[in-house]
Enzyme design. Structure first.
Site: not given
Ligand code: COA
Length: 332
Positions: A114, A255, A285
Site C-alpha cells: 500500500c 492511504h 483499500n
Molecule cells: N464481519 C463481522 N465480524 C467480523 C468481521 C466481519 N467482516 N471480521 C472480523 N469479525 C469479528 C472477529 O471474528 C471478532 O469476533 P470475536 O470478538 O467473536 O472474536 C470481532 O469481529 C473483532 O475482530 P477484530 O479483528 O478485533 O476487529 P477489528 O475491530 O480490529 O476490525 C478490521 C477488523 C480488519 C476492520 C481492522 O482490524 C482493520 O481495519 N485493520 C487494519 C487493516 C488494514 O488496514 N490493512 C491494510 C493495511 S494497508
C-alpha cells in the site's frame, strides 16, 4: 539543478460495484459491521478478463493527456503493484508502456504494497534530481480481487480494484518541486500482512494446484495498531523536518485503508475535516492505487488547484511506510 514536479493525475475504477450487502450474502458479516469498523460501503471489482495493466493504461492515458507532455518524451515507467499481470515477469510496467506505445523507456515494477505509490514517487524524484531522467510516468494499479480470499471475512471486506497514475517531470523552478519524500520498511512485521503461498518462501510448491493461490492473509487488529502509530509518526516527522505546520497542508491524502485509521491520524495532526481526502467509502483499500485514485478524486471535483500543497501518507505490507510533501504543479 533539476527538481521533480508533480504535473498531472489520472485514475480508473472498474464499473462493477461490490456492495457491503452483496458481501453479507457471501460471508458472515453485515453492512453495519463493515461501515462501523472501516467506513467502507462499496468497492470496485475488475472484469474477469481485465488485467492490472489494462487498468493502469486507462489511468495513465488520463494522466498523460492532462500533463502536456508527449508519450514520446516519457523516459521511465514505474508501476507499484502487488497484483501484477504475471508474478515474476514480465513487469506490469513494461506491459503498460507497450500498450501505451511508449518505446525505449526504462520500465519496472516495485513491491511495497500500500506504500507503493509513495515509493515510486521517491524513485521518480531521485532519478529526475540526479539528471538521469526527465519525464517519468508512475502508476499504482491493483487487481486485488485476484488475490483476495472471498471466504475470509477478515480481509475480503476491505479490498478493491483500480488504478491511478501521475506524470513527474523535471523543472528548474524550486517552487514547483516535490518538497520531500520519506520511506521506510521493517520486515519484523512481515507476518501481519502477507500472501504466504506461491513464492520461494512458500511451504508449497509454487506450481502445485490450489497451493499456488496467492491470497492475502492479515492480522487485522495488530495491523490496525501499528498502522495508526506508524502513519502518525511518519507525518509528524516529515512536517517537522521541513518546518511546515499541518495548517499549511491543503490536502491530506492518506492511504485509504480504514476510516478509523485516517481519522486517528488526522486528529493527531489536528487537521480540519476539509483538509482530509476520503475515498475509502466508495473504493475500499486499493493498495498501491489508493493514493493516486484519491488525488484524482479531488482533481476531478475541481478541488486540486495549481500550487496547493498535498501531504501523502501510506502504510502497508512489508511492513512499509512513507509520506510525501507535494505541491500540485501542472503545466496546463
Ligand atoms: N464481519 C463481522 N465480524 C467480523 C468481521 C466481519 N467482516 N471480521 C472480523 N469479525 C469479528 C472477529 O471474528 C471478532 O469476533 P470475536 O470478538 O467473536 O472474536 C470481532 O469481529 C473483532 O475482530 P477484530 O479483528 O478485533 O476487529 P477489528 O475491530 O480490529 O476490525 C478490521 C477488523 C480488519 C476492520 C481492522 O482490524 C482493520 O481495519 N485493520 C487494519 C487493516 C488494514 O488496514 N490493512 C491494510 C493495511 S494497508
Amino acid at each position: 539543478m533539476a527538481y521533480a514536479a508533480f504535473r498531472s493525475i489520472g485514475a480508473y475504477a472498474p464499473s462493477k460495484i461490490l456492495t457491503n450487502e452483496e458481501l453479507s450474502a457471501m460471508v458472515d458479516t453485515s453492512d453495519d459491521w463493515i461501515t462501523k469498523r472501516t467506513g467502507i460501503k462499496e468497492r470496485r471489482i475488475a472484469a474477469k478478463d481485465e488485467t492490472t495493466s489494462d487498468m493502469g493504461v486507462k489511468a495513465a492515458l488520463k494522466a498523460l493527456e492532462r500533463s502536456g507532455i508527449e508519450k514520446s518524451e516519457i523516459d521511465m515507467v514505474i508501476c507499484a503493484t502487488i497484483s501484477p499481470d504475471y508474478f515474476c515477469m514480465p513487469s506490469t510496467a513494461a506491459i503498460i508502456a507497450t500498450k501505451l506505445g511508449i518505446k525505449n523507456a526504462t520500465a519496472f515494477d516495485i513491491s511495497a504494497a500500500c506504500t507503493g505509490f509513495v515509493y515510486i514517487l521517491s524513485i521518480a524524484k531521485a532519478f529526475i534530481e540526479s539528471g538521469m531522467k526527465r519525464n517519468i510516468l508512475i502508476i499504482g494499479a491493483e487487481k486485488l480481487s485476484a488475490i483476495t480470499d472471498y471466504t475470509d471475512r477478515g480481509t475480503c471486506i476491505l479490498f478493491g480494484d483500480g488504478a491511478g497514475a501521475a506524470v513527474i517531470s523535471a523543472t528548474e523552478d524550486k517552487d514547483e518541486a516535490i518538497i520531500d519524500v520519506h520511506t521506510g520498511a521493517d520486515g519484523e512485521y512481515a507476518d501481519l500482512l502477507m500472501t504466504p503461498n506461491g513464492g520461494s518462501g512458500s511451504a508449497h510448491d509454487a506450481l502445485e494446484g490450489e497451493a499456488a493461490g496467492c491470497f492475502m492473509q492479515m492480522k487485522g487488529n495488530e495491523t490496525f495498531k501499528v498502522a495508526v502509530r506508524t502513519l502518525t509518526k511518519d507525518v509528524v516527522d516529515i512536517l517537522a523536518t521541513n518546518n511546515i505546520a499541518s495548517s499549511e497542508i491543503k490536502h491530506f491524502v492518506p492511504h485509504q485503508a480504514n476510516y478509523r485509521i485516517i481519522k486517528a491520524v488526522g486528529d493527531a495532526l489536528e487537521l480540519k475535516e476539509e483538509q482530509v481526502v476520503l475515498t475509502v467509502h466508495k473504493y475500499g483499500n486499493t493498495s498501491g492505487a489508493s493514493i493516486p485514485m484519491a488525488i484524482n478524486e479531488i482533481y476531478e471535483n475541481g478541488k486540486l488547484l495549481k500550487g496547493e500543497l498535498m501531504l501523502l501518507d501510506a502504510f502497508g505490507g512489508g511492513l512499509t511506510w512513507g509520506s510525501a510533501l507535494v505541491p500540485f504543479s501542472p503545466l496546463k
